[in-house]
Design a protein around this motif. Structure first.
Motif, PDB file in Angstrom:
ATOM      1  N   ILE A  33       0.850  -1.200   0.000  1.00 56.97           N
ATOM      2  CA  ILE A  33       0.000   0.000   0.000  1.00 56.97           C
ATOM      3  C   ILE A  33       0.882   1.245   0.000  1.00 56.97           C
ATOM      4  O   ILE A  33       0.636   2.192  -0.750  1.00 56.97           O
ATOM      5  CB  ILE A  33      -0.966   0.005   1.200  1.00 56.97           C
ATOM      6  N   SER A  34       1.913   1.239   0.809  1.00 62.67           N
ATOM      7  CA  SER A  34       2.829   2.378   0.856  1.00 62.67           C
ATOM      8  C   SER A  34       3.483   2.610  -0.496  1.00 62.67           C
ATOM      9  O   SER A  34       3.564   3.743  -0.978  1.00 62.67           O
ATOM     10  CB  SER A  34       3.895   2.148   1.927  1.00 62.67           C
ATOM     11  N   ARG A  35       3.952   1.541  -1.134  1.00 61.55           N
ATOM     12  CA  ARG A  35       4.607   1.671  -2.439  1.00 61.55           C
ATOM     13  C   ARG A  35       3.633   2.194  -3.498  1.00 61.55           C
ATOM     14  O   ARG A  35       4.006   3.019  -4.334  1.00 61.55           O
ATOM     15  CB  ARG A  35       5.209   0.330  -2.874  1.00 61.55           C
ATOM     16  N   VAL A  36       2.394   1.744  -3.438  1.00 65.21           N
ATOM     17  CA  VAL A  36       1.381   2.222  -4.388  1.00 65.21           C
ATOM     18  C   VAL A  36       1.125   3.708  -4.167  1.00 65.21           C
ATOM     19  O   VAL A  36       1.118   4.501  -5.109  1.00 65.21           O
ATOM     20  CB  VAL A  36       0.070   1.412  -4.257  1.00 65.21           C
ATOM     21  N   GLU A  37       0.909   4.094  -2.921  1.00 70.78           N
ATOM     22  CA  GLU A  37       0.601   5.488  -2.611  1.00 70.78           C
ATOM     23  C   GLU A  37       1.772   6.422  -2.912  1.00 70.78           C
ATOM     24  O   GLU A  37       1.568   7.602  -3.158  1.00 70.78           O
ATOM     25  CB  GLU A  37       0.180   5.630  -1.151  1.00 70.78           C
ATOM     26  N   ASN A  38       2.970   5.899  -2.908  1.00 72.14           N
ATOM     27  CA  ASN A  38       4.168   6.711  -3.170  1.00 72.14           C
ATOM     28  C   ASN A  38       4.720   6.517  -4.583  1.00 72.14           C
ATOM     29  O   ASN A  38       5.887   6.835  -4.845  1.00 72.14           O
ATOM     30  CB  ASN A  38       5.238   6.414  -2.113  1.00 72.14           C
ATOM     31  N   LEU A  39       3.871   6.004  -5.464  1.00 73.01           N
ATOM     32  CA  LEU A  39       4.194   5.855  -6.895  1.00 73.01           C
ATOM     33  C   LEU A  39       5.389   4.946  -7.180  1.00 73.01           C
ATOM     34  O   LEU A  39       6.044   5.073  -8.201  1.00 73.01           O
ATOM     35  CB  LEU A  39       4.431   7.225  -7.542  1.00 73.01           C
ATOM     36  N   LYS A  40       5.659   4.028  -6.291  1.00 68.86           N
ATOM     37  CA  LYS A  40       6.777   3.105  -6.493  1.00 68.86           C
ATOM     38  C   LYS A  40       6.303   1.764  -7.072  1.00 68.86           C
ATOM     39  O   LYS A  40       7.117   0.963  -7.505  1.00 68.86           O
ATOM     40  CB  LYS A  40       7.524   2.893  -5.191  1.00 68.86           C
ATOM     41  N   GLU A  41       4.987   1.551  -7.052  1.00 66.08           N
ATOM     42  CA  GLU A  41       4.428   0.311  -7.599  1.00 66.08           C
ATOM     43  C   GLU A  41       3.059   0.609  -8.189  1.00 66.08           C
ATOM     44  O   GLU A  41       2.315   1.424  -7.658  1.00 66.08           O
ATOM     45  CB  GLU A  41       4.314  -0.749  -6.498  1.00 66.08           C
ATOM     46  N   LYS A  42       2.755  -0.082  -9.273  1.00 65.34           N
ATOM     47  CA  LYS A  42       1.457   0.069  -9.926  1.00 65.34           C
ATOM     48  C   LYS A  42       0.528  -1.042  -9.450  1.00 65.34           C
ATOM     49  O   LYS A  42       0.986  -2.125  -9.088  1.00 65.34           O
ATOM     50  CB  LYS A  42       1.610   0.000 -11.437  1.00 65.34           C
ATOM     51  N   VAL A  43      -0.759  -0.750  -9.468  1.00 66.77           N
ATOM     52  CA  VAL A  43      -1.729  -1.778  -9.105  1.00 66.77           C
ATOM     53  C   VAL A  43      -2.262  -2.425 -10.380  1.00 66.77           C
ATOM     54  O   VAL A  43      -2.381  -1.779 -11.418  1.00 66.77           O
ATOM     55  CB  VAL A  43      -2.898  -1.221  -8.261  1.00 66.77           C
TER      56      VAL A  43
END
Length: 74
Positions: A41-51
């Motif tokens: 969730i943190s990576r998604v919210e910080n643009l480090k991972e796509k869903v």
């Protein structure tokens, strides 16, 4: 094409964070409901991972929002 991919990545991430905060859930609580890690969730919210599309559909079902919610700009 890449320009639009980056733009939508930012919009989707921001809307996921906005949804989580509107429900007053911590990243940990949000992750538990989605059966994923807080780190994800943190990576998604910080643009480090796509869903994935699968995850967006899971989010929309679980939190009762239309899937198009994640593509809407403020």
């Amino acid at each position: 094409m890449q320009k639009y991919e980056v733009m939508y990545h930012k919009i989707i991430s921001a809307n996921i964070k906005k949804l989580r905060k509107s429900l007053k859930l911590s990243q940990e609580e949000f992750a538990e409901k989605l059966n994923c890690s807080r780190e994800f969730i943190s990576r998604v919210e910080n643009l480090k991972e796509k869903v994935s599309l699968k995850m967006l559909l899971k989010l929309s079902e679980l939190f009762k929002v239309n899937p198009t919610y994640f593509f809407e700009e403020d």
